[in-house]
Design a protein around this motif. Structure first.
Motif: not given
Length: 274
Positions: A174-187
């Motif tokens: 199943y392909k999940l779409n996740i909003n990733m917020v990185d260590q710099n705060g960029d998503s």
């Protein structure tokens, strides 16, 4: 193989009685509450000192602590710095340690220290259990897994990688779409493949655990009221393939669960539905 660790030793000496070598990659799955209770009357249990003792043993090696956030659904968010682990007290404490860095898998991340730290945190994870996953990497380097006061049913996540490599029929990608917020705060949206259970399927590892512990894939250590399982990833991978080829089961079908999941899907619950 069952072994006894002397009951009178300090918690910082436990690792010296377990078959771990200085250049090993060691993955820890744990519930440290019972272990900590052993030291309530002896000055207390200190997580930092316990981790230090393992690091001292792995002078040329690597230590990984689970920091899973496996409650994330399709469309959810994973904040690299702020999403707290769902994998117990040890994970939550180590999450705050500056010498550990988190890997990038939004569902099954690990906190990493040691020799392989950079290559592990640099991994771009296309699948949480399959090709390119961190679990595949751990298999390739023959990592050891240490389970502290947890059984396979609730902690042996490596089994799902083996299931995907074997191609079991009761799981599907199943392909999940996740909003990733990185260590710099960029998503940004990250697509990751999750090999989820089909409706009605319940993981069941109790019988499998008994067979693994009777094989040469694992060692069992008893320490007061605590139990440690040390598992060799290559050996358990080969053992499990044969177990499955011979008709061994790692799951049970539950029709009540099946119908509940169908209702949840109709009601619009986010996937994966469990």
């Amino acid at each position: 193989m069952k072994l006894e660790i002397p009951s009178e030793i300090d918690f910082t000496d436990i690792i010296n009685h377990i078959d771990v070598h200085s250049n090993d990659t060691l993955v820890v799955f744990s519930d440290i509450n019972k272990l900590a209770l052993n030291y309530r009357q002896k000055g207390g249990f200190n997580v930092r000192e316990f981790i230090d003792s393992i690091q001292n043993k792995l002078k040329e090696g690597t230590l990984l602590i689970t920091s899973f956030s496996d409650d994330i659904k399709d469309g959810g968010e994973f904040d690299y710095l702020k999403t707290k682990p769902t994998t117990g007290a040890l994970s939550k404490r180590v999450f705050r340690f500056k010498d550990f860095i988190r890997t990038k898998d939004p569902i099954h991340s690990f906190l990493v220290w040691g020799k392989r730290q950079k290559e592990l945190i640099d991994l771009e994870i296309p699948s949480t259990f399959g090709k390119g996953s961190l679990f595949e990497y751990l298999h390739q380097i023959n990592a050891k897994m240490l389970l502290i006061d947890v059984d396979f049913q609730n902690s042996f996540t490596f089994i799902h990688y083996i299931e995907e490599m074997f191609g079991v029929s009761y799981r599907k990608p199943y392909k999940l779409n996740i909003n990733m917020v990185d260590q710099n705060g960029d998503s940004a949206i990250k697509n990751i493949i999750f090999n989820t259970k089909k409706f009605g399927v319940d993981t069941y590892l109790n019988d499998y655990q008994k067979e693994v512990l009777e094989s040469n894939s694992a060692k069992t250590y008893h320490f007061n009221n605590s139990i440690f399982y040390l598992i060799d990833s290559n050996k358990v991978f080969d053992f499990t393939f044969k177990f499955l080829e011979n008709g061994g089961k790692l799951y049970k079908m539950k029709f009540k669960k099946f119908f509940k999941q169908i209702v949840k899907k109709i009601l619009g619950y986010k996937s994966p539905i469990d």
